[in-house]
Write an enzyme that holds these catalytic residues in place. Structure first.
Site, PDB file in Angstrom:
ATOM      1  N   SER A  43     -11.662  15.590 -12.662  1.00 21.27           N
ATOM      2  CA  SER A  43     -11.918  16.939 -13.165  1.00 21.27           C
ATOM      3  C   SER A  43     -13.277  17.021 -13.829  1.00 21.27           C
ATOM      4  O   SER A  43     -13.951  18.040 -13.754  1.00 21.27           O
ATOM      5  CB  SER A  43     -10.817  17.367 -14.140  1.00 21.27           C
ATOM      6  OG  SER A  43     -10.712  16.459 -15.217  1.00 21.27           O
ATOM      7  N   GLU A  44     -13.696  15.932 -14.524  1.00 20.21           N
ATOM      8  CA  GLU A  44     -15.049  15.867 -15.082  1.00 20.21           C
ATOM      9  C   GLU A  44     -15.613  14.461 -14.975  1.00 20.21           C
ATOM     10  O   GLU A  44     -14.874  13.470 -15.073  1.00 20.21           O
ATOM     11  CB  GLU A  44     -15.075  16.285 -16.556  1.00 20.21           C
ATOM     12  CG  GLU A  44     -15.069  17.788 -16.793  1.00 20.21           C
ATOM     13  CD  GLU A  44     -13.661  18.323 -16.901  1.00 20.21           C
ATOM     14  OE1 GLU A  44     -13.509  19.561 -16.898  1.00 20.21           O
ATOM     15  OE2 GLU A  44     -12.715  17.519 -16.973  1.00 20.21           O
ATOM     16  N   THR A  45     -16.919  14.417 -14.775  1.00 24.45           N
ATOM     17  CA  THR A  45     -17.685  13.171 -14.853  1.00 24.45           C
ATOM     18  C   THR A  45     -18.834  13.403 -15.824  1.00 24.45           C
ATOM     19  O   THR A  45     -19.504  14.434 -15.772  1.00 24.45           O
ATOM     20  CB  THR A  45     -18.232  12.767 -13.474  1.00 24.45           C
ATOM     21  OG1 THR A  45     -17.134  12.464 -12.607  1.00 24.45           O
ATOM     22  CG2 THR A  45     -19.136  11.545 -13.572  1.00 24.45           C
ATOM     23  N   HIS A  71     -12.340  15.332 -23.126  1.00 29.32           N
ATOM     24  CA  HIS A  71     -11.800  14.036 -22.709  1.00 29.32           C
ATOM     25  C   HIS A  71     -12.881  13.147 -22.106  1.00 29.32           C
ATOM     26  O   HIS A  71     -12.864  11.926 -22.275  1.00 29.32           O
ATOM     27  CB  HIS A  71     -10.607  14.209 -21.756  1.00 29.32           C
ATOM     28  CG  HIS A  71     -10.938  14.389 -20.322  1.00 29.32           C
ATOM     29  ND1 HIS A  71     -11.252  15.606 -19.766  1.00 29.32           N
ATOM     30  CD2 HIS A  71     -10.999  13.491 -19.302  1.00 29.32           C
ATOM     31  CE1 HIS A  71     -11.487  15.453 -18.475  1.00 29.32           C
ATOM     32  NE2 HIS A  71     -11.348  14.190 -18.160  1.00 29.32           N
ATOM     33  N   GLU A 208      -4.967  20.060 -15.879  1.00 24.33           N
ATOM     34  CA  GLU A 208      -5.571  18.884 -16.481  1.00 24.33           C
ATOM     35  C   GLU A 208      -4.576  18.201 -17.418  1.00 24.33           C
ATOM     36  O   GLU A 208      -3.793  18.859 -18.100  1.00 24.33           O
ATOM     37  CB  GLU A 208      -6.826  19.291 -17.270  1.00 24.33           C
ATOM     38  CG  GLU A 208      -7.884  18.235 -17.249  1.00 24.33           C
ATOM     39  CD  GLU A 208      -9.232  18.751 -17.739  1.00 24.33           C
ATOM     40  OE1 GLU A 208     -10.225  18.111 -17.402  1.00 24.33           O
ATOM     41  OE2 GLU A 208      -9.287  19.752 -18.469  1.00 24.33           O
TER      42      GLU A 208
END
Length: 273
Positions: A43-45, A71, A208
């Site tokens: 979902s995120e980097t 996160h 998420e």
């Protein structure tokens, strides 16, 4: 460039919320960062670059850059702490949402969030159609926008059973393009302050497992509605619907601080481009 896959807000592998963490030794183009984030697929980097004693992070979902991600920040500083790359227990972080302090302890990492604020309330009838629930399923608290770096829509429901059975209309949800996510919660939780679910299909994230910024916004909302007290640390649970239980710790001492631990799962190297 070294990269890591890290489960944030948990100390168990394959629980919590996974994030990609890329340690940069030099600046690279945004298009390349976006392609890497898409390839990693979480979902995120985060992409972190150290300049002198301060850290600069940019966050990318598989489809776009975002200003802040809780996160992924916890995951990033867990990696930096694990590698002994931090020189103090308080570190200044630069993000698109502003400058934030990070606090390091042996057990947890806490991130300071942007100055909190509440926004407009939304009619529950309108939101019930998005979440496919009855108006009677809502708690008495309002549906309201809240901000600690990103605007999230805070949605209270009566029970954990209602929360875990929500099956939202994700395409309809995308029409609410002035909020980063729908953050649905219930106070019906015996093992913490509340239990939450987070939906952000506008950014390619259907759901998420742990959301630092949204839980920070939720906590400020609860503080302003006299549910929680200042200067006390509370635990919020998220991710049970995805079988990735997360524990997010939040407090408010004039600044919202969100924290937890993390677990490194994989380490690798990105080839030069």
């Amino acid at each position: 460039m070294n990269f890591f896959i890290v489960d944030a807000f948990t100390n168990e592998p394959f629980k919590g919320n996974p994030a990609g963490v890329v340690l940069l030794d030099k600046e690279i183009p945004k298009k390349l960062k976006q392609n890497i984030a898409k390839e990693i697929g979480f979902s995120e980097t985060s992409f972190v670059l150290k300049k002198r004693k301060e850290f600069f992070i940019e966050y990318f979902t598989p489809v776009s850059e975002i200003d802040l991600c809780g996160h992924a920040t916890i995951a990033t500083f867990y990696v930096l702490h694990h590698l002994k790359l931090l020189e103090s227990k308080k570190v200044l972080l630069h993000t698109k949402a502003g400058k934030l302090n990070i606090y390091i302890s042996e057990e947890k990492i806490f991130m300071e969030q942007a100055q909190p604020k509440l926004g407009e309330t939304i009619e529950k009838e309108k939101i019930s159609k998005v979440l496919n629930i009855s108006v009677d399923d809502f708690d008495t608290l309002p549906v309201q926008k809240a901000f600690t770096g990103l605007w999230d829509l805070i949605v209270p429901v009566k029970s954990k059973k209602i929360l875990l059975n929500i099956n939202p209309d994700l395409e309809y949800m995308k029409r609410f393009n002035d909020v980063a996510s729908f953050h649905v919660f219930t106070l019906d939780e015996s093992n913490g302050l509340c239990n939450t679910r987070n939906f952000a299909p506008l950014y390619g994230i259907n759901e998420e497992a742990a959301t630092g910024t949204a839980n920070g916004a939720l906590f400020y909302y609860l503080y302003k509605h006299n549910i929680v007290k200042k200067d006390k640390v509370y635990k919020i649970i998220q991710g049970e619907s995805l079988n990735r239980k997360s524990e997010i710790f939040v407090t408010f001492d004039g600044k919202i601080k969100v924290g937890g631990t993390a677990k490194i799962i994989f380490k690798g190297q990105l080839l030069d481009f």
